[in-house]
Scaffold this motif. Sequence first.
Motif, PDB file in Angstrom:
ATOM      1  N   THR A 140      -5.617  26.152 -15.942  1.00 43.07           N
ATOM      2  CA  THR A 140      -7.111  26.084 -15.192  1.00 43.07           C
ATOM      3  C   THR A 140      -7.987  26.597 -15.624  1.00 43.07           C
ATOM      4  OG1 THR A 140      -7.309  25.372 -12.983  1.00 43.07           O
ATOM      5  CG2 THR A 140      -5.563  27.348 -14.292  1.00 43.07           C
TER       6      THR A 140
ATOM      7  N   THR B 204      -2.362  19.400  -9.959  1.00 41.87           N
ATOM      8  CA  THR B 204      -3.112  19.667 -11.325  1.00 41.87           C
ATOM      9  C   THR B 204      -4.254  21.325 -10.337  1.00 41.87           C
ATOM     10  OG1 THR B 204      -4.916  18.389 -11.089  1.00 41.87           O
ATOM     11  CG2 THR B 204      -4.027  18.425 -13.133  1.00 41.87           C
ATOM     12  N   GLY B 205      -5.266  22.125 -10.796  1.00 37.78           N
ATOM     13  CA  GLY B 205      -5.964  23.506 -10.450  1.00 37.78           C
ATOM     14  C   GLY B 205      -4.660  24.207 -10.021  1.00 37.78           C
TER      15      GLY B 205
ATOM     16  N   CYS C  55      -8.566  18.973 -11.619  1.00 36.40           N
ATOM     17  CA  CYS C  55      -8.312  19.720 -11.306  1.00 36.40           C
ATOM     18  C   CYS C  55      -7.586  20.203 -10.051  1.00 36.40           C
ATOM     19  CB  CYS C  55      -9.237  21.224 -11.495  1.00 36.40           C
ATOM     20  SG  CYS C  55     -11.058  20.773 -10.367  1.00 36.40           S
TER      21      CYS C  55
ATOM     22  N   HIS D  53      -2.340  24.573 -14.032  1.00 34.64           N
ATOM     23  CA  HIS D  53      -3.244  23.837 -15.419  1.00 34.64           C
ATOM     24  C   HIS D  53      -4.433  22.985 -15.116  1.00 34.64           C
ATOM     25  CE1 HIS D  53      -1.322  19.712 -14.822  1.00 34.64           C
ATOM     26  NE2 HIS D  53      -0.507  20.550 -14.148  1.00 34.64           N
ATOM     27  N   ASP D  54      -5.079  22.810 -15.770  1.00 33.79           N
ATOM     28  CA  ASP D  54      -6.076  20.966 -15.516  1.00 33.79           C
ATOM     29  C   ASP D  54      -5.207  20.271 -16.162  1.00 33.79           C
ATOM     30  OD1 ASP D  54      -6.829  22.585 -13.838  1.00 33.79           O
ATOM     31  OD2 ASP D  54      -9.162  23.171 -14.745  1.00 33.79           O
TER      32      ASP D  54
END
Length: 243
Positions: free
Chosen positions: A150, A105-106, A182, A109-110
């Motif tokens: 994100t 993630t981060g 994230c 996308h989160d």
Amino acid sequence: MSAEFGGRTGLRGRISQWLRGSGPEEAAGDGGREALLLAAAGAGLPLAPAAHPAAGYRCSCDRVGCPTPARHPVSFAWQTQSTTDRAQVERWARTDPQANFITATGMTHDVLDVPVEAGREALERLLDSGVEAGPVAESDDGRMYFFTLTRGTPEDEDEWWPCELDCHPETMDEHPGLRWHCRGSYVLVPPSRLPGDDGQSVHWVRGPEHPLPEPLTLLESLTDACAKYAGQDRSSSPWPLRH
């Protein structure tokens, strides 16, 4: 970055296309696992191989008493290793047909990660309100994952938006309510298997063909649902909402 591809015709059509293009041996051999992984990568979710369940509740890694069996990346370099490259994902999937996969993630996308009861209620509320909920996965160990755009990584680190809900792998126990994965975190991506003899897994509720929403469009519904379930019995609730 949007994860929309192929409209909203559903994941089944995309899976069928990939299986037709991959050959009958692959289609018969992995039960659609590879196609689901390619669907996630095609939606812009960077993937990396993860450990998988061994006999009973053990992990496939070499660590004695692994604290997160079948829930962690294979490599310590998972952040730089994570990719959406189709050929690389195919190589990983075919090299180890049992491997789970994480998505870092981060980057693009989160993930907003909530207790499953709260997540189901929030999802129903969002859909009834006509809000684009985006891809949603459910883990049979009691969590639901809402995939969002994100927050990004600003050039000026001083401008990084601090959030007490930010969650990293080493702080999971500190965030039993809503977790915001994230930069520097990851979640298992479907299809992943969980330890045990009862066939638990991580699976899609809404597939990655749905566009990634802005996280703030989901946050109020998710926090309200978490607060409701935590407030039912604050003395024993496993999901206190952090403020």
